[in-house]
Design a protein around this motif. Sequence first.
Motif, PDB file in Angstrom:
ATOM      1  N   ARG A 215      57.486 102.067  16.431  1.00 21.45           N
ATOM      2  CA  ARG A 215      56.718 101.845  15.185  1.00 21.45           C
ATOM      3  C   ARG A 215      56.047 100.915  15.089  1.00 21.45           C
ATOM      4  N   MET A 216      56.458  99.812  15.771  1.00 22.16           N
ATOM      5  CA  MET A 216      55.646  98.479  15.585  1.00 22.16           C
ATOM      6  C   MET A 216      54.367  98.358  16.409  1.00 22.16           C
ATOM      7  N   LYS A 217      54.761  99.003  17.604  1.00 22.99           N
ATOM      8  CA  LYS A 217      53.685  99.278  18.667  1.00 22.99           C
ATOM      9  C   LYS A 217      52.391 100.043  17.792  1.00 22.99           C
ATOM     10  N   GLU A 218      52.782 100.986  17.247  1.00 21.20           N
ATOM     11  CA  GLU A 218      51.927 101.699  16.374  1.00 21.20           C
ATOM     12  C   GLU A 218      51.223 100.915  15.415  1.00 21.20           C
ATOM     13  N   ALA A 219      51.852 100.311  14.617  1.00 19.27           N
ATOM     14  CA  ALA A 219      51.422  99.409  13.374  1.00 19.27           C
ATOM     15  C   ALA A 219      50.540  98.374  14.179  1.00 19.27           C
ATOM     16  N   GLY A 220      51.194  97.768  15.448  1.00 16.30           N
ATOM     17  CA  GLY A 220      50.087  96.720  15.729  1.00 16.30           C
ATOM     18  C   GLY A 220      48.713  97.318  16.401  1.00 16.30           C
ATOM     19  N   GLU A 221      48.785  98.565  16.869  1.00 19.19           N
ATOM     20  CA  GLU A 221      47.458  99.290  17.444  1.00 19.19           C
ATOM     21  C   GLU A 221      46.629  99.658  16.086  1.00 19.19           C
ATOM     22  N   LYS A 222      47.097 100.135  15.113  1.00 12.47           N
ATOM     23  CA  LYS A 222      46.412 100.172  13.845  1.00 12.47           C
ATOM     24  C   LYS A 222      45.806  98.964  13.284  1.00 12.47           C
ATOM     25  N   ALA A 223      46.317  97.885  13.562  1.00  8.11           N
ATOM     26  CA  ALA A 223      46.117  96.728  12.976  1.00  8.11           C
ATOM     27  C   ALA A 223      45.298  95.688  14.090  1.00  8.11           C
ATOM     28  N   GLY A 224      45.123  96.459  15.196  1.00  7.36           N
ATOM     29  CA  GLY A 224      44.198  95.725  16.151  1.00  7.36           C
ATOM     30  C   GLY A 224      45.039  94.606  17.005  1.00  7.36           C
ATOM     31  N   VAL A 225      46.392  94.394  16.697  1.00  3.29           N
ATOM     32  CA  VAL A 225      46.998  93.407  17.603  1.00  3.29           C
ATOM     33  C   VAL A 225      48.027  94.053  18.479  1.00  3.29           C
ATOM     34  N   VAL A 226      48.452  93.091  19.128  1.00  2.00           N
ATOM     35  CA  VAL A 226      49.761  93.330  20.186  1.00  2.00           C
ATOM     36  C   VAL A 226      51.207  92.881  19.575  1.00  2.00           C
ATOM     37  N   VAL A 227      51.913  93.820  19.498  1.00  2.00           N
ATOM     38  CA  VAL A 227      53.508  93.638  19.061  1.00  2.00           C
ATOM     39  C   VAL A 227      54.448  93.833  19.835  1.00  2.00           C
ATOM     40  N   HIS A 228      55.373  92.820  20.012  1.00  2.00           N
ATOM     41  CA  HIS A 228      56.327  92.783  20.856  1.00  2.00           C
ATOM     42  C   HIS A 228      57.787  92.583  20.151  1.00  2.00           C
ATOM     43  N   ILE A 229      58.638  93.261  20.180  1.00  2.00           N
ATOM     44  CA  ILE A 229      59.935  93.061  19.402  1.00  2.00           C
ATOM     45  C   ILE A 229      61.173  93.068  20.459  1.00  2.00           C
ATOM     46  N   GLN A 230      62.013  92.133  20.545  1.00  2.00           N
ATOM     47  CA  GLN A 230      63.269  92.340  21.363  1.00  2.00           C
ATOM     48  C   GLN A 230      64.519  91.451  20.634  1.00  2.00           C
ATOM     49  N   SER A 231      65.644  91.910  21.303  1.00  2.00           N
ATOM     50  CA  SER A 231      66.714  91.362  20.764  1.00  2.00           C
ATOM     51  C   SER A 231      66.721  90.080  21.046  1.00  2.00           C
ATOM     52  N   GLU A 232      67.195  89.088  19.709  1.00  2.00           N
ATOM     53  CA  GLU A 232      67.056  87.609  20.007  1.00  2.00           C
ATOM     54  C   GLU A 232      67.934  87.339  21.047  1.00  2.00           C
ATOM     55  N   ALA A 233      69.218  88.006  21.391  1.00  2.00           N
ATOM     56  CA  ALA A 233      70.115  87.479  22.623  1.00  2.00           C
ATOM     57  C   ALA A 233      69.193  87.546  23.757  1.00  2.00           C
ATOM     58  N   ILE A 234      68.422  88.524  24.098  1.00  2.00           N
ATOM     59  CA  ILE A 234      67.578  88.734  25.055  1.00  2.00           C
ATOM     60  C   ILE A 234      66.630  87.827  25.111  1.00  2.00           C
ATOM     61  N   PHE A 235      65.798  87.379  24.087  1.00  2.00           N
ATOM     62  CA  PHE A 235      64.815  86.047  24.081  1.00  2.00           C
ATOM     63  C   PHE A 235      65.540  84.964  24.318  1.00  2.00           C
ATOM     64  N   ASP A 236      66.843  84.764  23.862  1.00  2.00           N
ATOM     65  CA  ASP A 236      67.283  83.235  24.155  1.00  2.00           C
ATOM     66  C   ASP A 236      67.739  83.440  25.669  1.00  2.00           C
ATOM     67  N   ALA A 237      68.210  84.266  26.124  1.00  2.00           N
ATOM     68  CA  ALA A 237      68.667  84.407  27.656  1.00  2.00           C
ATOM     69  C   ALA A 237      67.367  84.033  28.600  1.00  2.00           C
ATOM     70  N   MET A 238      66.315  84.695  28.303  1.00  2.00           N
ATOM     71  CA  MET A 238      65.128  84.742  29.200  1.00  2.00           C
ATOM     72  C   MET A 238      64.620  83.108  29.061  1.00  2.00           C
ATOM     73  N   HIS A 239      64.893  82.430  27.854  1.00  2.00           N
ATOM     74  CA  HIS A 239      64.257  81.024  27.806  1.00  2.00           C
ATOM     75  C   HIS A 239      65.327  79.997  27.958  1.00  2.00           C
ATOM     76  N   ARG A 240      66.169  80.466  28.423  1.00  2.00           N
ATOM     77  CA  ARG A 240      67.548  79.364  29.110  1.00  2.00           C
ATOM     78  C   ARG A 240      67.170  79.299  30.513  1.00  2.00           C
ATOM     79  N   LEU A 241      66.489  79.928  31.154  1.00  2.00           N
ATOM     80  CA  LEU A 241      66.199  79.944  32.632  1.00  2.00           C
ATOM     81  C   LEU A 241      65.589  78.874  33.281  1.00  2.00           C
TER      82      LEU A 241
END
Length: 89
Positions: A63-89
């Motif tokens: 739904r956020m991808k669709e909302a982003g496309e309508k608004a002319g922006v790129v939207v990414h959403i992910q679990s905060e746990a995954i976001f934290d793990a990716m940025h600890r490396l």
Amino acid sequence: MNAIMTVTGNDHPGIIAAISTALAEMGVNIVNVSQTLMGDYFTMIMQCVLGDGTPDLATIQARMKEAGEKAGVVVHIQSEAIFDAMHRL
């Protein structure tokens, strides 16, 4: 569950309204937001809380991808746990 959302694209009126409205329609709560302009480029990071009444993350992502496309922006959403793990490396 907490989630991290990024929104990027060319700046124009209505981006924050479009994104926050789409989240509100799904019952997603925005608990922290940071946005800035880099020249004509809009960037925003949001920390969101997905409660018991919200759709699952995959549905919210679609739904956020669709909302982003309508608004002319790129939207990414992910679990905060995954976001934290990716940025600890």
